[in-house]
Design an enzyme around this catalytic site. Structure first.
Site, PDB file in Angstrom:
ATOM      1  N   CYS A  70       0.831  -1.201   0.000  1.00  0.00           N
ATOM      2  CA  CYS A  70       0.000   0.000   0.000  1.00  0.00           C
ATOM      3  C   CYS A  70       0.870   1.257   0.000  1.00  0.00           C
ATOM      4  CB  CYS A  70      -0.929   0.007   1.215  1.00  0.00           C
ATOM      5  SG  CYS A  70      -1.882   1.534   1.381  1.00  0.00           S
ATOM      6  N   CYS A  73       0.319   3.568   3.417  1.00  0.00           N
ATOM      7  CA  CYS A  73       0.742   3.161   4.750  1.00  0.00           C
ATOM      8  C   CYS A  73       2.089   3.818   5.077  1.00  0.00           C
ATOM      9  CB  CYS A  73       0.875   1.644   4.823  1.00  0.00           C
ATOM     10  SG  CYS A  73      -0.696   0.752   4.882  1.00  0.00           S
ATOM     11  N   HIS A 116      -4.388   0.902   7.969  1.00  0.00           N
ATOM     12  CA  HIS A 116      -4.836   0.501   6.632  1.00  0.00           C
ATOM     13  C   HIS A 116      -6.267  -0.030   6.625  1.00  0.00           C
ATOM     14  CE1 HIS A 116      -4.220  -1.025   2.500  1.00  0.00           C
ATOM     15  NE2 HIS A 116      -4.912  -2.082   2.891  1.00  0.00           N
ATOM     16  N   ASN A 156     -13.734   9.459  -1.324  1.00  0.00           N
ATOM     17  CA  ASN A 156     -14.438   8.327  -1.923  1.00  0.00           C
ATOM     18  C   ASN A 156     -14.075   7.095  -1.107  1.00  0.00           C
ATOM     19  OD1 ASN A 156     -15.165  10.035  -4.033  1.00  0.00           O
ATOM     20  ND2 ASN A 156     -13.455   9.391  -5.309  1.00  0.00           N
ATOM     21  N   HIS A 167      -6.842   2.025   1.402  1.00  0.00           N
ATOM     22  CA  HIS A 167      -6.402   2.750   2.603  1.00  0.00           C
ATOM     23  C   HIS A 167      -7.247   4.017   2.774  1.00  0.00           C
ATOM     24  CE1 HIS A 167      -3.023   3.590   5.522  1.00  0.00           C
ATOM     25  NE2 HIS A 167      -3.695   4.738   5.531  1.00  0.00           N
ATOM     26  N   HIS A 169      -8.491   7.450   2.821  1.00  0.00           N
ATOM     27  CA  HIS A 169      -7.900   8.694   2.332  1.00  0.00           C
ATOM     28  C   HIS A 169      -8.951   9.491   1.573  1.00  0.00           C
ATOM     29  CE1 HIS A 169      -7.785   6.375  -1.404  1.00  0.00           C
ATOM     30  NE2 HIS A 169      -7.541   7.500  -2.064  1.00  0.00           N
ATOM     31  N   GLN A 171      -9.138  13.364  -1.083  1.00  0.00           N
ATOM     32  CA  GLN A 171      -8.352  14.174  -1.995  1.00  0.00           C
ATOM     33  C   GLN A 171      -8.772  15.642  -1.915  1.00  0.00           C
ATOM     34  OE1 GLN A 171      -7.360  12.420  -5.915  1.00  0.00           O
ATOM     35  NE2 GLN A 171      -8.781  10.772  -5.395  1.00  0.00           N
TER      36      GLN A 171
END
Length: 342
Positions: A70, A73, A116, A156, A167, A169, A171
């Protein structure tokens, strides 16, 4: 909030956000300084007036890597990631495969947690507040960049949405052209002002609060409600009671209350279908453009593509072809089910 600005090996900016100073953020990115060549282009559709980003380099972006590879991470011995530190609270960096860059704008990745296998709904209120502070900081800094006209923060979650990195997150996009949905908001707000002399978004919030049946939850400074003409089976809009254009204009009291209400809302979404897997969703902050957006109101729009435990809401011919949405769940029913998902 304490921030530390550094660079990745290829020159992209990386910013650590910590709840307090004192964390050592000197770890270096030990990967080769190979930068992905990208030259996104903005093209305006003459038939609709909408702007479309052409970003062909994104065809080679990372797609569902195994957990031990990933890129979000923390780095560890033998496995270097986009985040050189062995641990972090919130980290923001320039996207390696941006949809917008240079004269077309900027794309950043926001990592909420080093865990994660968790999600935003698993954060503490303190960590959620730190994410809010990071969103606010990015809005302020990106808004000051030449050519930027609007800053968009979003998350999303779920493969059903199209997420390629599991993972947790989100934007941040810095647009150099007003987004199509914002343009619709501007037109609708102008027409409402001309017809009534009032602000459209203040009226939408007041109407929802007065009727009550579409309200999901409310606090002293925020209300979450299902819109009257919801497009998605389960769609909730979260508004501050005081109209402001963007995240930078929220008061400390508004910021302090947000994490509790937002985490409550996300956890209701996860309980909605009684499934062990978390509910896929999009959470989108709508902020006014830097000029000409005086009538717009900061708010967050949260929706899922899941309509039942075993059915998804696909964009069929009417939605994809004509942007004419057909909703299978009445907004009042959706609000009731979310209120009951305690």
């Amino acid at each position: 909030m304490h921030r530390t600005v550094t660079e990745l090996a290829d020159g992209r900016e990386l910013i650590y956000y910590d709840s307090a100073p004192g964390r050592d953020r000197r770890a270096r990115d030990r990967r080769p300084p190979d930068r992905v060549e990208s030259a996104p282009e903005l093209r305006r559709d003459p038939a609709t007036g909408d702007w479309v980003a052409i970003a062909a380099h994104r065809q080679s972006r990372t797609h569902h890597p195994p957990a031990d590879s990933c890129p979000l991470c923390p780095s560890r011995e033998g496995r270097e990631s986009e985040i050189p530190a062995a641990d972090y609270e919130v980290a923001v960096f320039e996207n390696r495969f941006p949809s917008l860059s240079g004269p077309t704008g900027r794309c950043e990745v926001v990592c909420f947690t080093p865990d994660h296998d968790s999600g935003f709904a698993d954060l503490t209120q303190e960590r959620a507040r730190l994410v809010l502070d990071a969103w606010t900081d990015r809005t302020s800094e990106l808004s000051a960049r030449p050519g930027v006209v609007q800053v968009y923060c979003f998350e999303n979650r779920g493969a059903e949405i199209g997420v390629t990195l599991p993972h947790p997150h989100g934007q941040v996009y810095a647009f150099t052209a007003v987004a199509p949905r914002t343009a619709k908001h501007l037109a609708a707000a102008a027409a409402h002002r001309a017809a009534t002399g009032r602000n459209l978004f203040e009226d939408l919030l007041a109407e929802a609060r007065a009727a009550g049946e579409r309200v999901v939850l409310a606090g002293e400074h925020w209300t979450a409600f299902v819109p009257y003409a919801a497009r998605w089976p389960y769609e909730v809009h979260l508004y501050p009671h005081r109209r402001v254009p963007d995240l930078t204009r929220l008061t400390e009291a508004e910021r302090a209350e947000f994490p509790r209400l937002y985490l409550d809302l996300l956890r209701r979404f996860d309980r909605l279908f009684g499934l062990p897997a978390p509910t896929p969703y999009v959470a989108a902050w709508h902020q006014a453009p830097l000029t000409g957006g005086d009538e717009l109101a900061l708010h967050l729009e949260l929706f899922t593509v899941r309509r039942t435990a075993d059915k998804l809401k696909y964009l069929a011919g009417t939605e994809s072809g004509m942007e004419a949405f057909m909703n299978d769940v009445a907004p009042e029913t959706a609000a009731l089910r979310l209120r009951e998902a305690r």
